[in-house]
Scaffold this active site. Structure first.
Site, PDB file in Angstrom:
ATOM      1  N   HIS A 307      -2.493  -0.696   8.841  1.00  0.00           N
ATOM      2  CA  HIS A 307      -1.672   0.090   9.479  1.00  0.00           C
ATOM      3  C   HIS A 307      -0.012  -0.346   9.548  1.00  0.00           C
ATOM      4  CE1 HIS A 307       0.507   3.265  11.932  1.00  0.00           C
ATOM      5  NE2 HIS A 307      -0.628   4.061  11.465  1.00  0.00           N
ATOM      6  N   ASP A 364      -7.681   7.304   9.593  1.00  0.00           N
ATOM      7  CA  ASP A 364      -8.551   8.137   8.384  1.00  0.00           C
ATOM      8  C   ASP A 364      -9.767   7.259   8.316  1.00  0.00           C
ATOM      9  OD1 ASP A 364      -5.134   8.220   7.377  1.00  0.00           O
ATOM     10  OD2 ASP A 364      -6.486   9.714   7.618  1.00  0.00           O
TER      11      ASP A 364
HETATM   12  C1  SDX Z   1      -1.783   6.785   7.932  1.00  0.00           C
HETATM   13  O1  SDX Z   1       2.581   5.385   9.840  1.00  0.00           O
HETATM   14  C2  SDX Z   1       1.872   6.014  10.356  1.00  0.00           C
HETATM   15  O2  SDX Z   1       2.018   6.284  11.495  1.00  0.00           O
HETATM   16  C3  SDX Z   1       0.674   6.658   9.260  1.00  0.00           C
HETATM   17  C4  SDX Z   1      -0.268   7.578  10.149  1.00  0.00           C
HETATM   18  C5  SDX Z   1       0.163   8.657  10.950  1.00  0.00           C
HETATM   19  O3  SDX Z   1      -0.681   9.264  11.628  1.00  0.00           O
HETATM   20  O4  SDX Z   1       1.092   9.149  10.387  1.00  0.00           O
HETATM   21  O5  SDX Z   1      -1.069   6.565  11.051  1.00  0.00           O
HETATM   22  C6  SDX Z   1      -1.638   7.904   9.219  1.00  0.00           C
HETATM   23  O6  SDX Z   1      -0.819   7.173   6.849  1.00  0.00           O
HETATM   24  C7  SDX Z   1      -2.603   5.729   8.055  1.00  0.00           C
HETATM   25  C8  SDX Z   1      -2.614   4.763   7.004  1.00  0.00           C
HETATM   26  C9  SDX Z   1      -3.721   5.464   6.039  1.00  0.00           C
HETATM   27  N1  SDX Z   1      -3.522   4.669   4.758  1.00  0.00           N
HETATM   28  C10 SDX Z   1      -4.622   3.802   4.462  1.00  0.00           C
HETATM   29  O7  SDX Z   1      -5.624   3.670   4.823  1.00  0.00           O
HETATM   30  C11 SDX Z   1      -4.339   3.065   3.008  1.00  0.00           C
HETATM   31  C12 SDX Z   1      -5.080   1.772   2.913  1.00  0.00           C
HETATM   32  N2  SDX Z   1      -3.995   0.957   3.832  1.00  0.00           N
HETATM   33  C13 SDX Z   1      -2.808   0.301   3.214  1.00  0.00           C
HETATM   34  O8  SDX Z   1      -2.313   0.927   2.135  1.00  0.00           O
HETATM   35  C14 SDX Z   1      -1.828  -0.071   4.125  1.00  0.00           C
HETATM   36  O9  SDX Z   1      -2.379  -0.956   5.044  1.00  0.00           O
HETATM   37  C15 SDX Z   1      -0.835   0.620   4.849  1.00  0.00           C
HETATM   38  C16 SDX Z   1       0.025   1.390   3.778  1.00  0.00           C
HETATM   39  C17 SDX Z   1      -1.365   1.678   5.821  1.00  0.00           C
HETATM   40  C18 SDX Z   1       0.133  -0.317   5.469  1.00  0.00           C
HETATM   41  O10 SDX Z   1       1.019  -0.924   4.454  1.00  0.00           O
HETATM   42  P1  SDX Z   1       2.019  -1.911   5.055  1.00  0.00           P
HETATM   43  O11 SDX Z   1       2.355  -1.882   6.348  1.00  0.00           O
HETATM   44  O12 SDX Z   1       3.224  -1.884   3.831  1.00  0.00           O
HETATM   45  O13 SDX Z   1       1.429  -3.404   4.760  1.00  0.00           O
HETATM   46  P2  SDX Z   1       1.565  -4.130   3.574  1.00  0.00           P
HETATM   47  O14 SDX Z   1       1.013  -3.220   2.229  1.00  0.00           O
HETATM   48  O15 SDX Z   1       2.575  -5.067   3.261  1.00  0.00           O
HETATM   49  O16 SDX Z   1       0.128  -5.302   3.543  1.00  0.00           O
HETATM   50  C19 SDX Z   1       0.340  -6.524   4.368  1.00  0.00           C
HETATM   51  C20 SDX Z   1      -0.881  -7.341   3.563  1.00  0.00           C
HETATM   52  C21 SDX Z   1      -0.873  -7.397   2.139  1.00  0.00           C
HETATM   53  O17 SDX Z   1      -1.389  -8.617   1.783  1.00  0.00           O
HETATM   54  P3  SDX Z   1      -0.418  -9.805   1.465  1.00  0.00           P
HETATM   55  O18 SDX Z   1       0.533  -9.367   0.341  1.00  0.00           O
HETATM   56  O19 SDX Z   1       0.284  -9.964   2.730  1.00  0.00           O
HETATM   57  O20 SDX Z   1      -1.504 -10.973   0.848  1.00  0.00           O
HETATM   58  O21 SDX Z   1      -2.108  -6.674   4.074  1.00  0.00           O
HETATM   59  C22 SDX Z   1      -2.724  -6.220   2.869  1.00  0.00           C
HETATM   60  C23 SDX Z   1      -1.621  -6.163   1.706  1.00  0.00           C
HETATM   61  O22 SDX Z   1      -2.308  -6.458   0.359  1.00  0.00           O
HETATM   62  N3  SDX Z   1      -3.391  -5.151   3.102  1.00  0.00           N
HETATM   63  C24 SDX Z   1      -4.479  -4.625   2.609  1.00  0.00           C
HETATM   64  C25 SDX Z   1      -4.734  -3.311   3.166  1.00  0.00           C
HETATM   65  N4  SDX Z   1      -3.724  -2.826   3.859  1.00  0.00           N
HETATM   66  C26 SDX Z   1      -2.914  -4.038   3.587  1.00  0.00           C
HETATM   67  N5  SDX Z   1      -5.477  -5.291   1.812  1.00  0.00           N
HETATM   68  C27 SDX Z   1      -6.735  -4.388   1.697  1.00  0.00           C
HETATM   69  N6  SDX Z   1      -6.889  -3.311   2.009  1.00  0.00           N
HETATM   70  C28 SDX Z   1      -5.987  -2.737   3.005  1.00  0.00           C
HETATM   71  N7  SDX Z   1      -6.266  -1.471   3.079  1.00  0.00           N
END
Ligand code: SDX
Length: 429
Positions: A307, A364
């Site tokens: 998140h 989710d």
């Molecule tokens: C919602 O913002 C809100 O409030 C949203 C929400 C709402 O109520 O409106 O809460 C609803 O959208 C919840 C999120 C639903 N999405 C998912 O579940 C999709 C999977 N999650 C990711 O795509 C990710 O965690 C995000 C999009 C939710 C957040 O992404 P960020 O904050 O941009 O973090 P990032 O992509 O920069 O990740 C940081 C690190 C990275 O690794 P490094 O580059 O540091 O090595 O964490 C890793 C990412 O690769 N990472 C994951 C991951 N999420 C982040 N690795 C594996 N699986 C994941 N799910």
């Protein structure tokens, strides 16, 4: 607490005010920095940038706190109703009984959708995604209520536009579902409460009486409350940006629906179930899929994990996880993918990759398991997220208009070619 900060750029020093919120959050107000220094700030994805002040929702990602207008989400989910929470978010205070009765009445008597809108479905293929249909339906409501196009409506007209949208969304969503399975649509029954009416229009049919069980009504209320607002998330920010051009409410909410559709945002609840089904089909080989999620060369991510703001736990996920257990037990259902989800959570939360990156189950991760238990097909899950988020979007749009905020227009840093002369086509390489 400091109320200003100094920024040194070269030989120059600039002073910027520090804004402090009611929960002692602080931010640098850089609104005059470019005029003073010629510099803008750059923050791709707005990870560290506030777009507004707001009195609607407070969340603390480190401590897993979420409150609507100051009320903890745990108390609202346990004691309130989605209609009451909608009133709270939009008008700022919990309603008196008289106010709640009036609001509920106004919603009940505006649930019908113009008959001509049924013709829209004739053009959709049966496989059309519900989110695309919902977006076009909501935007098209403006065609039937021309007063909603007025950028400066009377308070009464704005109230009616809000009521019509809240009241008709469940009808539209149930119609989309009915059309997708070739069943006749159901008309609203204004003797029912908001959630019971929605469930009857969705799962009832004209050939027999239908009444949703109290367990299902309670679970649906809880899920909608938990999704109702979440401060400046992707879709809510989109609603505020579109609304800042003085686009009407229906158009602004349509933009929120389309932003929510993405699998990184609201589309994740559908993606989580598809992921769990894939893992189940793969013999429940959780270690393999966890390894894929960690592999930088593999685009697969653990859907429902991580998140932007919650770096400890998502309080909504905790409530929904328990509700999933309760609903399945109450309905006498078993769902293997709930067990897989719990195993994934257990393995991931012991894994350095997830712990180091503060990746926990989000709203989710478990919600789809309840939607499934209630009888919704997977492709309807994000539409249900939109139904829950609707009062939050409306409240944020209304606050932005009442704050008389300027049109949103971010700046950029240009990295393209410098000036160069036009080359006639016969002179090009
Ligand atoms: C919602 O913002 C809100 O409030 C949203 C929400 C709402 O109520 O409106 O809460 C609803 O959208 C919840 C999120 C639903 N999405 C998912 O579940 C999709 C999977 N999650 C990711 O795509 C990710 O965690 C995000 C999009 C939710 C957040 O992404 P960020 O904050 O941009 O973090 P990032 O992509 O920069 O990740 C940081 C690190 C990275 O690794 P490094 O580059 O540091 O090595 O964490 C890793 C990412 O690769 N990472 C994951 C991951 N999420 C982040 N690795 C594996 N699986 C994941 N799910």
């Amino acid at each position: 607490m400091a109320d200003k900060a100094k920024i040194n750029i070269g030989a120059n020093e600039y002073e910027v005010p520090i804004v402090t919120g009611t929960e002692n959050e602080q931010g640098l107000d850089i609104s005059k920095l470019r005029a003073q220094s010629g510099l803008i700030t750059l923050d791709v994805g707005f990870k560290n940038t506030g777009s507004t002040t707001s009195a609607i929702t407070f969340l603390n990602g480190e401590e897993g706190i979420l409150r609507y207008r100051g009320y903890p989400i745990e108390q609202l989910a346990g004691q309130s109703s989605f209609v009451e929470v909608s009133y709270l978010l939009i008008f700022g205070e919990l309603p008196t009984q008289k106010q709640l009765d009036q609001f509920s009445h106004d919603l009940r008597v505006h649930t019908l959708v113009h008959e001509d809108m049924k013709k829209f479905f004739d053009g959709y293929p049966s496989v059309a995604h519900p989110m695309g249909q919902l977006a076009s339906m909501v935007c098209s409501l403006s065609a039937y209520y021309p007063k909603s196009l007025n950028p400066d409506p009377t308070p009464e007209d704005r109230y009616m536009t809000i009521i019509r949208l809240l009241a008709k969304m469940p009808t539209l969503i149930s119609w989309i579902y009915k059309k997708s399975i070739g069943h006749p649509i159901m008309y609203p029954n204004n003797n029912l409460d908001y959630v019971s009416n929605f469930l009857r229009m969705t799962f009832g049919n004209p050939a027999e009486e239908f009444a949703a069980s109290p367990i299902v009504v309670d679970a649906m209320n809880k899920l909608l409350i938990l999704h109702a607002d979440h401060e400046q998330n992707c879709s809510t920010s989109t609603v505020r940006v579109v609304g800042s051009s003085h686009a009407n409410l229906y158009a602004s909410i349509t933009a929120g629906i389309t932003a929510l559709w993405g699998p990184l945002h609201g589309g994740a609840n559908q993606a989580v179930i598809e992921m769990l089904e894939a893992i189940k089909a793969d013999g429940g080989n959780i270690d393999k899929w966890i390894a894929r999620a960690k592999d930088k060369n593999d685009p697969f991510r653990l859907m429902g994990f991580g998140h932007r703001v919650y770096k400890n736990f998502d309080p909504r996920a905790r409530i929904i996880k328990k509700a999933a257990d309760d609903v399945l037990e109450s309905l006498g259902l078993e769902d293997e993918i709930l067990d897989i989800a719990k195993q994934i959570e257990e393995v991931a939360l012991r894994d350095e990759y997830f712990v180091e990156r503060k990746l926990y189950p989000n709203v989710d991760f478990y919600s789809g398991i309840i939607y499934r238990a209630l009888g919704f097909p997977t492709e309807m899950f994000t539409v249900l997220f939109a139904l829950g988020r609707l009062p939050g979007w409306i409240a944020q749009w209304k606050e932005m208009r009442e704050q008389k905020q300027p049109i949103s227009r971010p700046r950029q840093i240009y990295t393209g070619p410098n000036e160069r002369p036009y080359v006639p086509i016969d002179k090009r390489g």
